[in-house]
Design a protein around this motif. Structure first.
Motif, PDB file in Angstrom:
ATOM      1  N   THR A 233      -1.443   3.123 -13.042  1.00 51.29           N
ATOM      2  CA  THR A 233      -2.256   2.510 -11.719  1.00 51.29           C
ATOM      3  C   THR A 233      -1.546   1.149 -11.410  1.00 51.29           C
ATOM      4  N   GLU A 234      -1.229   1.039 -10.436  1.00 47.35           N
ATOM      5  CA  GLU A 234      -0.835  -0.012  -9.753  1.00 47.35           C
ATOM      6  C   GLU A 234      -1.235  -0.367  -8.119  1.00 47.35           C
ATOM      7  N   ASN A 235      -1.833  -1.552  -7.731  1.00 49.78           N
ATOM      8  CA  ASN A 235      -2.311  -1.964  -6.579  1.00 49.78           C
ATOM      9  C   ASN A 235      -3.197  -0.812  -5.899  1.00 49.78           C
ATOM     10  N   GLY A 236      -3.704  -0.023  -6.639  1.00 51.41           N
ATOM     11  CA  GLY A 236      -4.635   0.991  -6.428  1.00 51.41           C
ATOM     12  C   GLY A 236      -3.826   2.205  -6.034  1.00 51.41           C
ATOM     13  N   TYR A 237      -2.656   2.371  -6.512  1.00 55.98           N
ATOM     14  CA  TYR A 237      -1.800   3.811  -6.524  1.00 55.98           C
ATOM     15  C   TYR A 237      -1.799   4.486  -7.547  1.00 55.98           C
ATOM     16  N   GLN A 238      -2.030   5.622  -8.089  1.00 57.56           N
ATOM     17  CA  GLN A 238      -1.964   6.211  -9.551  1.00 57.56           C
ATOM     18  C   GLN A 238      -0.874   7.351  -9.298  1.00 57.56           C
ATOM     19  N   GLN A 239      -0.460   7.259 -10.233  1.00 53.01           N
ATOM     20  CA  GLN A 239       0.861   8.423 -10.494  1.00 53.01           C
ATOM     21  C   GLN A 239       0.868   8.692 -11.666  1.00 53.01           C
ATOM     22  N   THR A 240       1.303  10.257 -12.026  1.00 53.60           N
ATOM     23  CA  THR A 240       1.727  10.838 -13.302  1.00 53.60           C
ATOM     24  C   THR A 240       3.148  10.410 -14.097  1.00 53.60           C
ATOM     25  N   MET A 241       3.276   9.605 -15.085  1.00 51.39           N
ATOM     26  CA  MET A 241       4.232   9.306 -15.695  1.00 51.39           C
ATOM     27  C   MET A 241       4.599  10.130 -16.882  1.00 51.39           C
ATOM     28  N   ALA A 242       3.674  10.728 -17.766  1.00 51.79           N
ATOM     29  CA  ALA A 242       4.009  11.802 -18.755  1.00 51.79           C
ATOM     30  C   ALA A 242       3.047  12.627 -18.554  1.00 51.79           C
ATOM     31  N   ILE A 243       3.490  14.027 -19.332  1.00 44.34           N
ATOM     32  CA  ILE A 243       2.640  15.016 -19.656  1.00 44.34           C
ATOM     33  C   ILE A 243       3.122  15.638 -21.063  1.00 44.34           C
ATOM     34  N   TYR A 244       2.169  15.412 -22.133  1.00 37.10           N
ATOM     35  CA  TYR A 244       2.330  16.108 -23.420  1.00 37.10           C
ATOM     36  C   TYR A 244       1.380  17.255 -23.864  1.00 37.10           C
ATOM     37  N   HIS A 245       2.103  18.305 -24.639  1.00 37.73           N
ATOM     38  CA  HIS A 245       1.315  19.324 -24.921  1.00 37.73           C
ATOM     39  C   HIS A 245       1.404  19.383 -26.473  1.00 37.73           C
TER      40      HIS A 245
ATOM     41  N   ASN B 234       0.856  -1.169  -0.029  1.00 37.22           N
ATOM     42  CA  ASN B 234      -0.035  -0.035  -0.004  1.00 37.22           C
ATOM     43  C   ASN B 234       0.903   1.074   0.015  1.00 37.22           C
ATOM     44  N   ALA B 235       1.215   1.967  -1.154  1.00 39.52           N
ATOM     45  CA  ALA B 235       1.980   2.766  -1.358  1.00 39.52           C
ATOM     46  C   ALA B 235       1.380   4.043  -0.901  1.00 39.52           C
ATOM     47  N   GLU B 236       0.221   4.319  -0.956  1.00 40.98           N
ATOM     48  CA  GLU B 236      -0.545   5.574  -0.736  1.00 40.98           C
ATOM     49  C   GLU B 236      -0.444   5.454   1.073  1.00 40.98           C
ATOM     50  N   GLU B 237      -0.657   4.638   1.588  1.00 43.41           N
ATOM     51  CA  GLU B 237      -0.622   4.710   3.251  1.00 43.41           C
ATOM     52  C   GLU B 237       0.656   4.667   3.796  1.00 43.41           C
ATOM     53  N   ALA B 238       1.949   4.135   2.974  1.00 52.78           N
ATOM     54  CA  ALA B 238       3.144   4.140   3.536  1.00 52.78           C
ATOM     55  C   ALA B 238       3.969   5.125   3.105  1.00 52.78           C
ATOM     56  N   CYS B 239       3.528   6.018   2.051  1.00 53.12           N
ATOM     57  CA  CYS B 239       4.041   7.179   1.534  1.00 53.12           C
ATOM     58  C   CYS B 239       3.165   8.414   1.956  1.00 53.12           C
ATOM     59  N   SER B 240       2.274   8.561   2.889  1.00 52.04           N
ATOM     60  CA  SER B 240       1.206   9.271   2.915  1.00 52.04           C
ATOM     61  C   SER B 240       1.986  10.664   3.211  1.00 52.04           C
ATOM     62  N   SER B 241       3.085  10.762   4.006  1.00 54.52           N
ATOM     63  CA  SER B 241       3.809  11.758   4.493  1.00 54.52           C
ATOM     64  C   SER B 241       4.878  12.218   3.592  1.00 54.52           C
ATOM     65  N   VAL B 242       5.236  11.442   2.495  1.00 55.73           N
ATOM     66  CA  VAL B 242       6.252  11.770   1.523  1.00 55.73           C
ATOM     67  C   VAL B 242       5.701  12.374   0.096  1.00 55.73           C
ATOM     68  N   SER B 243       4.694  11.727  -0.427  1.00 55.53           N
ATOM     69  CA  SER B 243       4.333  12.097  -1.752  1.00 55.53           C
ATOM     70  C   SER B 243       2.779  12.279  -1.706  1.00 55.53           C
ATOM     71  N   LEU B 244       2.379  12.942  -2.931  1.00 55.51           N
ATOM     72  CA  LEU B 244       0.888  13.043  -3.049  1.00 55.51           C
ATOM     73  C   LEU B 244       0.397  12.288  -4.010  1.00 55.51           C
ATOM     74  N   ASN B 245      -0.904  12.083  -3.799  1.00 54.06           N
ATOM     75  CA  ASN B 245      -1.561  10.991  -4.784  1.00 54.06           C
ATOM     76  C   ASN B 245      -1.854  11.856  -5.956  1.00 54.06           C
ATOM     77  N   HIS B 246      -1.974  11.326  -7.109  1.00 54.32           N
ATOM     78  CA  HIS B 246      -2.219  11.840  -8.352  1.00 54.32           C
ATOM     79  C   HIS B 246      -3.856  12.488  -8.439  1.00 54.32           C
TER      80      HIS B 246
END
Length: 823
Positions: A620-632, A528-540
């Motif tokens: 998205t992996e194991n309920g955790y979502q993160q941004t991998m790339a942004i295009y314009h 559970n990355a969202e719970e373990a890293c709650s004080s380190v990173s933000l959920n997308h």
């Protein structure tokens, strides 16, 4: 006798009941020489078949048994393997000739080192095939030289380099499992180098002790004073038409010295039992490939020792699958202390009838037993029960990979809990690192060790150094057990579920777990990355919702310049092989009519005014979502127009080629460009509808390069113009229309002319004939005369009659009269 007959049918029926095997996908895969997983290799042009490994106690020197040589490698350095010494041990020319005369291939006649064991602190005992005439010798560990002349190695080393064997040294004595003859028909488990009152021992030649075995491994349990041998052989207790292979575990006591009269110089403590790697309602995995010993945790009893083995199946229904089973020492001891089968010497059939025990087979100290007890042991050596796997279930099973070797380690996580980590080598050349969880096995990573499948004899794990040594036919590979620095974020570090690694919130890096640093973010069981890293990173999800956009505009991302009606393909890097890619646009939906999601996670669409803008690739992996790339995605600027690099007010004498398109209240400004044709700059109304059709992509896809981000231009009165301009074909249309009109006019004119000519030729002679038929010859002659005279005097009023007369005159003969007309 009915049970053996019905057993094949029962096994066949179990094959149809076999449930589906869960797919085990490695989370991360590292190809050969990947920068994310650096391996250390040793190879030399004059060294091959480095397949027998022996690691020193301090882990600094690795001794390697190769073809015609023994190597001492310095492995104390982290990033290198250095050759320290080399001992050449090559058969003579006469030995090679004799090997060839025996009908063996010259490629199999060199000396392949197959036994390499520490005899004491100063010497190694080594044995080689030596041109199908095994030899053994003592080697000084400091100088890597032979201390004594080599002696015969029969019963200590195989003749054939392709035959598997096992050997270990306990208290200066060599215990081996191999074959003792040239043809390989005499398998033996024996003891050598005994001194004093102790004598060398071997198995009795009685039929049934060993049935065409393949030796896999052996291990010594000091507290039990027993050596356990693991091998496969033909199971004679099963009355099958085909040979049924079974996996065995056998035991002997190191204190055994043989019987006084019965079983002299023979084992009195030998016993064997079947290892059963089988799940409920499934066929057994009956062929043992490799096995390793996992010692109990500190403070745990010796009976908790586990043996992890790789098994395959001889049944076609399980073909291509590999299973891992674990066996507990206490279960092995329980089976050996139970009942034993009885072999009928007349019919060679095994039975399980209950009889009075005269002695306990496998019990240490039987060398002092009576002859009656030793005869009972000699005839009753096969345990009636089978040793079943822990939990009577498979530890893991893989239908995608065939495993050949393994080693196992117990690792303490950051929370103090212990986890079992398996290192499995596939036949295709990959090393899998798997952790055993409550829900099953999880493959953390796979590492490509070599490109082509090649013989591998052993894996050596150095727990203090944290490395694994793999001996192949081409060299030695050094693989670190942990790769924590590869995970660049807290989420990746936690999602890996690697007991070796944890996220340090202080230094913000993924580090090795140690007893001194326990304040690490880690979740091995759930990931559970969202719970373990709650004080380190933000959920997308908190940053970009499906219908919510932050006040600030999106990050610029990577600029992609395209032309209208051009097929665009945006790549999305996968966070892992277990993740799923998802594409989003701020405040917009990705319609399936306009967008195509490809199998590799990339997004494809046709560039139109409606598809220009920002795109976000999410993982998205194991309920955790993160941004991998942004295009314009932006329209290319026309080369005929000049784009100012930076200004705040547009020029009054020119139309800017870069314009801004924004949605009211969105706060998102997307810079796009317009196209110009024939020196003109045109715009399209904002309410213009463009129909876009998604098409299947071919191999030639649109490619782009990164460009500097252009500043947005502000238009006069704040009016926004659309960025896209469709190409104009008005002039071409006019030219084509004119040519079509001219062509049609010309065709009509030619058609009318042809019709007129045909009418003239048909009507003129017919009229003359009618007139001449209605008049007498005298009247006709008079009329011709009058017409001739009137033609000279009359004007254009009678031109019609004149033409008619000309035509008629042309039909007259040379005498002035009509043809065939009497005068």
């Amino acid at each position: 006798m009915e049970i053996p007959i019905l057993l094949p049918l029962a096994l066949a029926l179990l094959g149809f009941l076999c449930p589906c095997v869960t797919t085990l996908t490695p989370r991360v895969s590292f190809p050969m020489d990947s920068p994310g997983r650096r391996l250390i290799r040793f190879n030399s042009h004059d060294v091959s078949n480095t397949t027998t490994l022996l690691l020193s106690e301090d882990g600094d020197i690795l001794y390697v048994g190769a073809r015609d040589s023994v190597l001492a490698l310095n492995v104390s350095h982290k990033d290198s393997i250095i050759l320290r010494n080399k001992l050449d041990w090559t058969p003579s020319h006469e030995d090679l000739e004799q090997c060839s005369m025996k009908g063996k291939k010259m490629a199999d006649c060199p000396n392949f080192i197959r036994v390499l064991q520490f005899l004491n602190t100063s010497h190694i005992y080594a044995c080689g095939t030596f041109a199908f005439s095994p030899r053994c010798t003592y080697i000084n560990t400091d100088t890597l030289t032979m201390s004594l002349k080599p002696d015969e190695g029969r019963g200590r080393c195989p003749y054939d380099p392709y035959q598997r064997n096992t050997a270990l040294v306990v208290d200066g004595e060599l215990y081996t499992g191999t074959v003792a003859d040239y043809r390989g028909n005499r398998p033996v488990i024996s003891r050598h180098l005994s001194e004093g009152k102790r004598v060398d021992l071997k198995l009795d030649d009685t039929l049934g002790w060993l049935e065409d075995p393949t030796f896999i491994s052996s291990t010594f349990i000091p507290d039990e004073e027993k050596i356990y041998f693991f091998f496969t052989e033909v199971g004679r207790e099963y009355d099958f038409i085909d040979k049924f292979i079974v996996s065995r575990v056998s035991q002997i006591c190191v204190s055994d010295v043989g019987g006084q009269r019965t079983l002299q110089r023979r084992w009195t403590t030998f016993a064997k039992a079947q290892l059963l790697c089988q799940a409920d309602h499934e066929l057994p995995y009956n062929v043992l490939q490799d096995i390793d010993t996992l010692l109990p945790a500190e403070g745990a009893p010796v009976d908790d020792i586990l043996f992890y083995g790789i098994f395959t199946s001889q049944w076609s229904v399980n073909s291509g699958r590999s299973a891992v089973c674990s066996f507990r020492l206490t279960d092995i001891k329980s089976v050996f202390s139970g009942n034993y089968k009885v072999l009928n010497r007349d019919t060679l059939q095994w039975s399980a009838r209950v009889q009075e025990k005269v002695a306990n087979p496998g019990e240490c100290g039987l060398h002092n037993a009576s002859d009656n007890a030793l005869r009972f042991v000699k005839e009753n050596f096969l345990a009636d029960d089978s040793v079943r796997a822990v939990g009577r279930n498979l530890t893991m099973v893989s239908a995608e990979n065939t495993y050949s070797h393994l080693t196992v380690q117990r690792v303490q996580a950051a929370n103090g809990k212990h986890y079992t980590v398996l290192f499995l080598l596939t036949e295709s050349g990959y090393l899998h690192k798997a952790v055993l969880l409550l829900r099953g096995a999880h493959i953390i990573e796979e590492i490509q060790v070599f490109e082509q499948p090649q013989p591998v004899r052993s894996l050596k794990l150095s727990i203090p150094k944290g490395v694994i040594y793999i001996g192949t036919s081409e060299g030695v590979v050094k693989v670190p057990t942990a790769n924590c620095s590869f995970y660049w974020t807290c989420a990746q570090c936690v999602l890996a579920r690697d007991p070796f690694c944890g996220w340090d919130p202080a230094s913000r890096v993924c580090v090795m777990v140690s007893t001194t640093n326990t304040n690490l973010a880690q979740d091995i069981e759930r990931g559970n990355a969202e719970e373990a890293c709650s004080s380190v990173s933000l959920n997308h999800k908190s940053r970009f919702g499906p219908n919510k956009l932050p006040a600030a505009s999106c990050p610029p991302g990577e600029l992609v310049s395209v032309s209208l009606n051009e097929v665009v393909r945006l790549q999305c890097p996968a966070a892992s092989r277990l993740s799923q890619q998802l594409w989003e646009r701020p405040n917009s939906r990705l319609s399936s009519d306009l967008y195509l999601n490809l199998e590799d996670g990339s997004l494809s669409f046709v560039a139109t005014p409606a598809t220009l803008g920002h795109y976000l690739c999410l993982s998205t992996e194991n309920g955790y979502q993160q941004t991998m790339a942004i295009y314009h995605v932006k329209q290319k600027t026309s080369p005929l127009s000049q784009t100012p690099t930076s200004y705040t007010q547009p020029r009054t004498n020119a139309i800017p080629t870069t314009q801004s398109m924004a949605k009211p209240g969105s706060g998102l400004h997307i810079s796009v460009g317009t196209e110009t044709h024939q020196g003109e700059s045109k715009t399209t109304p904002s309410n213009r509808n463009t129909q876009v059709t998604t098409r299947q992509l071919g191999k030639n896809l649109t490619s782009w390069t990164k460009q500097p981000r252009q500043r947005e231009l502000e238009l006069r009165d704040g009016e926004a113009l659309l960025a896209a301009q469709a190409p104009c074909y008005l002039k071409e249309l006019v030219i084509v229309s004119l040519l079509l009109v001219l062509s049609l006019s010309l065709l009509i004119t030619i058609f009318l002319f042809v019709i007129t000519q045909r009418c003239n030729h048909r009507t003129a002679p017919q009229a003359a004939t009618i007139d001449s038929d209605r008049r007498t010859p005298v009247e006709q002659e008079a009329r011709r005369a009058n017409v001739f005279l009137s033609k000279r005097n009359e004007q254009g009023q009678q031109s019609g009659h004149g033409s008619e007369l000309v035509c008629n005159a042309a039909l007259s003969g040379s005498n002035g009269h009509l043809p065939n007309t009497p005068i």
